[in-house]
Scaffold this motif. Structure first.
Motif, PDB file in Angstrom:
ATOM      1  N   GLU A  71     -11.875 -34.114 -57.285  1.00  0.00           N
ATOM      2  CA  GLU A  71     -11.857 -35.542 -57.579  1.00  0.00           C
ATOM      3  C   GLU A  71     -10.767 -36.184 -56.717  1.00  0.00           C
ATOM      4  N   GLY A  72     -11.188 -36.981 -55.757  1.00  0.00           N
ATOM      5  CA  GLY A  72     -10.216 -37.581 -54.850  1.00  0.00           C
ATOM      6  C   GLY A  72      -9.526 -36.508 -54.022  1.00  0.00           C
ATOM      7  N   GLU A  73      -8.202 -36.510 -54.071  1.00  0.00           N
ATOM      8  CA  GLU A  73      -7.409 -35.541 -53.329  1.00  0.00           C
ATOM      9  C   GLU A  73      -7.053 -34.316 -54.164  1.00  0.00           C
ATOM     10  N   ASP A  74      -7.566 -34.232 -55.394  1.00  0.00           N
ATOM     11  CA  ASP A  74      -7.215 -33.144 -56.306  1.00  0.00           C
ATOM     12  C   ASP A  74      -8.383 -32.185 -56.482  1.00  0.00           C
ATOM     13  N   VAL A  75      -8.057 -30.905 -56.506  1.00  0.00           N
ATOM     14  CA  VAL A  75      -9.044 -29.857 -56.784  1.00  0.00           C
ATOM     15  C   VAL A  75      -8.518 -29.017 -57.935  1.00  0.00           C
ATOM     16  N   ALA A 102      -1.044 -21.380 -54.698  1.00  0.00           N
ATOM     17  CA  ALA A 102      -1.231 -22.777 -55.088  1.00  0.00           C
ATOM     18  C   ALA A 102      -0.107 -23.651 -54.550  1.00  0.00           C
ATOM     19  N   ALA A 103       1.100 -23.104 -54.502  1.00  0.00           N
ATOM     20  CA  ALA A 103       2.250 -23.885 -54.026  1.00  0.00           C
ATOM     21  C   ALA A 103       2.086 -24.303 -52.572  1.00  0.00           C
ATOM     22  N   LEU A 104       1.289 -23.569 -51.797  1.00  0.00           N
ATOM     23  CA  LEU A 104       1.038 -23.954 -50.409  1.00  0.00           C
ATOM     24  C   LEU A 104       0.374 -25.319 -50.322  1.00  0.00           C
ATOM     25  N   PHE A 105      -0.321 -25.713 -51.388  1.00  0.00           N
ATOM     26  CA  PHE A 105      -1.028 -26.989 -51.421  1.00  0.00           C
ATOM     27  C   PHE A 105      -0.504 -27.868 -52.549  1.00  0.00           C
ATOM     28  N   ASP A 106       0.815 -27.825 -52.742  1.00  0.00           N
ATOM     29  CA  ASP A 106       1.484 -28.668 -53.744  1.00  0.00           C
ATOM     30  C   ASP A 106       0.842 -28.508 -55.117  1.00  0.00           C
ATOM     31  N   GLY A 114     -18.184 -32.631 -57.683  1.00  0.00           N
ATOM     32  CA  GLY A 114     -17.491 -33.405 -56.669  1.00  0.00           C
ATOM     33  C   GLY A 114     -17.916 -33.001 -55.275  1.00  0.00           C
ATOM     34  N   PRO A 115     -17.298 -33.623 -54.256  1.00  0.00           N
ATOM     35  CA  PRO A 115     -17.634 -33.289 -52.862  1.00  0.00           C
ATOM     36  C   PRO A 115     -17.311 -31.839 -52.545  1.00  0.00           C
ATOM     37  N   ALA A 116     -17.908 -31.347 -51.477  1.00  0.00           N
ATOM     38  CA  ALA A 116     -17.651 -29.967 -51.043  1.00  0.00           C
ATOM     39  C   ALA A 116     -16.187 -29.811 -50.638  1.00  0.00           C
ATOM     40  N   LYS A 141      -3.767 -29.739 -54.175  1.00  0.00           N
ATOM     41  CA  LYS A 141      -3.956 -30.949 -53.389  1.00  0.00           C
ATOM     42  C   LYS A 141      -4.700 -30.581 -52.111  1.00  0.00           C
ATOM     43  N   LEU A 142      -5.622 -31.433 -51.709  1.00  0.00           N
ATOM     44  CA  LEU A 142      -6.353 -31.171 -50.474  1.00  0.00           C
ATOM     45  C   LEU A 142      -5.395 -31.136 -49.295  1.00  0.00           C
ATOM     46  N   PRO A 143      -5.681 -30.291 -48.301  1.00  0.00           N
ATOM     47  CA  PRO A 143      -4.836 -30.278 -47.098  1.00  0.00           C
ATOM     48  C   PRO A 143      -4.900 -31.624 -46.407  1.00  0.00           C
ATOM     49  N   ARG A 144      -3.749 -32.070 -45.938  1.00  0.00           N
ATOM     50  CA  ARG A 144      -3.680 -33.377 -45.287  1.00  0.00           C
ATOM     51  C   ARG A 144      -4.151 -33.282 -43.855  1.00  0.00           C
ATOM     52  N   ARG A 145      -4.864 -34.299 -43.428  1.00  0.00           N
ATOM     53  CA  ARG A 145      -5.252 -34.394 -42.025  1.00  0.00           C
ATOM     54  C   ARG A 145      -4.121 -35.078 -41.279  1.00  0.00           C
ATOM     55  N   VAL A 146      -3.695 -34.462 -40.213  1.00  0.00           N
ATOM     56  CA  VAL A 146      -2.585 -34.992 -39.433  1.00  0.00           C
ATOM     57  C   VAL A 146      -3.125 -35.564 -38.137  1.00  0.00           C
TER      58      VAL A 146
END
Length: 197
Positions: free
Chosen positions: A97-101, A132-136, A56-58, A156-161
């Protein structure tokens, strides 16, 4: 707010980690970037038959996220060194994959005597779960169906705000100039800037 809180919690957990370790804790910069490959190379030199796969992507350049992945892999491989027996293969897989790592570490070793989950203080597994809980995310650790030990972390990938855009300045109506005074115009087209955190 979510991103700021996540970074603050990450910093707090790093401080707590130093306090748990004691006065001899390393004060070197936290791992990031290519230090994952260097860390894997160190475990290979220590004798682990490692196989690393990334798909997947970096991963994003978020320092707290990269540190979370690094520490989960590091703690899992440390447990293999301490408690694994007859280990001939250790796989480390990082898949995005997508927003999941997904971070998976598995070995084919056996445990002589006590089952591996009964050895040690379990602080390492608990710490991985907290990170892991820091990133849902969640961490599942236990005996693998085909033998050996398995750790699977989902993040879950960190959200861009997006910061609120600066509202455009409304045009300022020029006052009627006094007789003989030149009129002055003020432009209302001030540029707006979008900030990504």
């Amino acid at each position: 707010l979510s991103a700021t809180g996540r970074h603050a919690l990450g910093d707090m957990r790093r401080v707590i980690g130093v306090l748990r370790t004691g006065n001899d804790a390393s004060l070197e910069p936290q791992p990031s970037g290519d230090s994952l490959e260097k860390m894997l190379e160190g475990f290979s030199v220590a004798g682990l038959p490692l196989r690393f796969t990334q798909s997947g992507p970096a991963l994003p350049p978020d320092a707290t996220f990269q540190l979370t992945v690094h520490r989960i892999v590091q703690e899992s491989l440390t447990n293999v060194l301490r408690y694994g027996r007859n280990v001939t293969r250790v796989s480390v897989v990082i898949a995005r994959e997508g927003e999941d790592v997904t971070v998976s570490i598995a070995d084919d070793g056996t445990q002589v005597g006590l089952r591996r989950e009964g050895v040690g203080s379990a602080m390492g597994i608990r710490g991985m779960g907290e990170r892991a809980a820091l990133f849902d995310g969640t961490v599942l650790a236990g005996p693998a169906a085909e033998g050996g030990w398995s750790v699977v972390a989902t993040l879950k990938l960190p959200r861009r705000v997006k910061a609120p855009a600066t509202p455009a300045t409304a045009p300022i109506a020029a006052a009627t100039p006094a007789a003989g005074t030149p009129a002055t115009q003020t432009s209302g087209n001030a540029p707006t800037q979008e900030t990504r955190i």
